[in-house]
Design a protein around this motif. Structure first.
Motif, PDB file in Angstrom:
ATOM      1  N   UNK A 317       0.817  -1.215   0.000  1.00 53.64           N
ATOM      2  CA  UNK A 317       0.000   0.000   0.000  1.00 53.64           C
ATOM      3  C   UNK A 317       0.853   1.269   0.000  1.00 53.64           C
ATOM      4  N   UNK A 318       2.180   1.105  -0.006  1.00 56.47           N
ATOM      5  CA  UNK A 318       3.068   2.271  -0.027  1.00 56.47           C
ATOM      6  C   UNK A 318       3.063   2.871  -1.440  1.00 56.47           C
ATOM      7  N   UNK A 319       2.647   4.135  -1.567  1.00 55.31           N
ATOM      8  CA  UNK A 319       2.539   4.723  -2.915  1.00 55.31           C
ATOM      9  C   UNK A 319       3.882   4.844  -3.645  1.00 55.31           C
ATOM     10  N   UNK A 320       4.991   4.763  -2.912  1.00 55.30           N
ATOM     11  CA  UNK A 320       6.310   4.852  -3.554  1.00 55.30           C
ATOM     12  C   UNK A 320       6.663   3.558  -4.288  1.00 55.30           C
ATOM     13  N   UNK A 321       5.974   2.470  -3.894  1.00 61.23           N
ATOM     14  CA  UNK A 321       6.333   1.154  -4.432  1.00 61.23           C
ATOM     15  C   UNK A 321       5.540   0.876  -5.706  1.00 61.23           C
ATOM     16  N   UNK A 322       6.246   0.726  -6.821  1.00 57.43           N
ATOM     17  CA  UNK A 322       5.616   0.486  -8.120  1.00 57.43           C
ATOM     18  C   UNK A 322       5.300  -1.000  -8.296  1.00 57.43           C
ATOM     19  N   UNK A 323       6.224  -1.859  -7.846  1.00 55.22           N
ATOM     20  CA  UNK A 323       6.043  -3.297  -8.068  1.00 55.22           C
ATOM     21  C   UNK A 323       6.968  -4.098  -7.145  1.00 55.22           C
ATOM     22  N   UNK A 324       6.485  -5.269  -6.756  1.00 59.42           N
ATOM     23  CA  UNK A 324       7.299  -6.221  -6.003  1.00 59.42           C
ATOM     24  C   UNK A 324       7.222  -7.533  -6.780  1.00 59.42           C
ATOM     25  N   UNK A 338      14.414   7.334  -6.675  1.00 59.22           N
ATOM     26  CA  UNK A 338      15.721   6.716  -6.471  1.00 59.22           C
ATOM     27  C   UNK A 338      15.733   5.815  -5.234  1.00 59.22           C
ATOM     28  N   UNK A 339      16.277   4.636  -5.386  1.00 59.86           N
ATOM     29  CA  UNK A 339      16.405   3.702  -4.262  1.00 59.86           C
ATOM     30  C   UNK A 339      17.816   3.750  -3.674  1.00 59.86           C
ATOM     31  N   UNK A 357      19.279   0.169 -12.202  1.00 62.98           N
ATOM     32  CA  UNK A 357      18.506   1.229 -12.872  1.00 62.98           C
ATOM     33  C   UNK A 357      17.980   2.246 -11.872  1.00 62.98           C
ATOM     34  N   UNK A 358      18.771   2.532 -10.856  1.00 63.74           N
ATOM     35  CA  UNK A 358      18.535   3.548  -9.831  1.00 63.74           C
ATOM     36  C   UNK A 358      17.303   3.328  -8.963  1.00 63.74           C
TER      37      UNK A 358
END
Ligand SMILES: *Cc1c(COP(=O)(O)O)cnc(C)c1O
Length: 389
Positions: A317-324, A338-339, A357-358
């Motif tokens: 549910x974290x909006x920063x996370x695009x995909x796991x 950036x990670x 890829x950053x």
């Protein structure tokens, strides 16, 4: 960093002196949980005692004779690799890129044997196959190619996971002889193709007599829970490349093939001074024996599933996370930013992770990772991602 080293790597501000299992120690005596495994290499962990003993024994017995004579350990290794991959024959090289070069040469040779003047090989966007000229030409990554043009010719670049594009390329290119691709794209960020893609590729390759080459250098050797990642799709390639984890850190690569591809070479077509030496081959035999005995693939699947599930519960549910995503212990958490700060803070806290890829956190922990170590990895990475601004 040393002024005597060429400027090829953006290194982390740390250097390691020794390791044990999933743990590393740096020059200051600080301890780290290793979730990178030297880029998917040390799958059995650091300083694995049986591997260390075999290396020491072989060093005191025989290191090198070159391929002028028979090498019993090379023969043993080829048999073990063929058994697990269901291939017919192996060529043993020293690195991943060399294994891919061998596969490319076999594909071209098969093309010429079919009467093609300029045999073509299909490759996929986002691919990574190594850093030699032929392998950088087999990607579409401009950053990797820039400054090294002209690229090696003879490739058709296609989107990954798009069998329609492949079918169209077959129709348009009668001299297409092979397709080279990763079963899961590693460097580009653990891209898992949709179910059915490899089955479709296999069908098209069968219909049109095209060699299917699976680059298993990162995903193979039980990383995804099976000996080779394509085995999840229940298909058999014509050529397979293996390297990284094969000898747990001793440099080695292998190209495995069946049918026409297995018998294409004759003496003089290919070779390597170091390739298939007794040290690397005996070490790889030991690695395979340990992986068989300890059901390493089952641990990779169990711990990997548990970790992926855990990340999904904590971060979905974290909006920063695009995909796991990922399979087994080949995992990625893609962010919308950036990670790098996550990687740097994790390092400061004693957890070594990789970012590609950053924006993509890539986890390749050793396949011997236990539940407690996985809990530490899950807790640290999910907390740092949650706290990231
Ligand atoms: C790492 C990698 C290679 C290159 O291997 P090297 O040993 O660095 O030459 C090739 N293909 C894939 C899929 C890889 O992950």
């Amino acid at each position: 960093m040393s002024k005597y080293l060429m400027n090829t790597y953006a290194r982390l501000p740390v250097a390691f002196t020794h390791g044990e299992g999933a743990w590393l120690w740096d020059t200051e005596g600080r301890k780290y949980l290793d979730a990178v495994s030297g880029l998917g290499v040390t799958s059995l962990g650091h300083s694995q005692p049986e591997v260390a003993a075999v290396i020491a024994d072989q060093a005191a017995t025989l290191l090198h004779t070159a391929n002028l004579a028979g090498i019993p350990w090379q023969e043993k290794l080829a048999e073990k690799l063929c058994k697990h991959s269901r291939m017919d024959k192996a060529f043993i090289a020293n690195t991943g890129a060399e294994a891919v070069e061998c596969a490319l040469k076999i594909a071209r040779l098969c093309g010429h044997q079919r009467g093609f003047e300029k045999p073509l090989i299909a490759v996929t966007n986002g691919a990574f196959h190594g850093r030699t000229l032929a392998t950088i030409s087999a990607t579409d990554n401009i950053k990797i190619q820039q400054g090294f043009e002209p690229m090696v010719a003879g490739y058709i670049h296609l989107p990954y996971a798009d069998s329609d594009a492949f079918e169209k390329a077959i129709e348009e290119n009668p001299e297409l002889v092979a397709i080279l691709l990763e079963p899961i794209q590693g460097e580009t960020g653990v891209v898992v193709p949709p179910a059915g893609y490899f089955k479709n590729l296999r069908k098209l390759c069968d219909q049109h007599n095209i060699l299917l080459i699976c680059d298993e250098i990162q995903a193979g050797m039980n990383r995804t829970g099976k000996w080779f990642a394509h085995q999840h799709d229940d298909i058999l390639p014509d050529i397979i490349t293996v390297a990284k984890a094969l000898a747990n850190g001793i440099p080695i690569g292998a190209c495995l093939a069946r049918g026409e591809a297995a018998t294409a070479f004759v003496p003089g077509n290919h070779g390597s001074t170091f390739g298939g030496n007794p040290l690397s081959c005996r070490t790889a035999c030991t690695v395979i024996d340990i992986m068989e005995r300890d059901n390493i693939g089952d641990n990779a699947a169990d711990i990997g599933n548990w970790l992926q599930q855990g990340f999904k519960e904590k971060l979905a549910t974290d909006p920063k996370v695009v995909d796991i995503r990922g399979r087994g212990l080949m995992l990625a958490i893609e962010l919308d930013r950036s990670a790098i700060p996550v990687r740097d803070t994790a390092l400061a806290e004693g957890v070594l992770i990789n970012v590609t890829h950053e924006k993509i956190i890539r986890l390749l922990p050793p396949l011997i990772l236990n539940r407690q170590e996985a809990e530490k990895l899950l807790e640290t990475v999910s907390r740092l991602v949650s706290d990231l601004e």
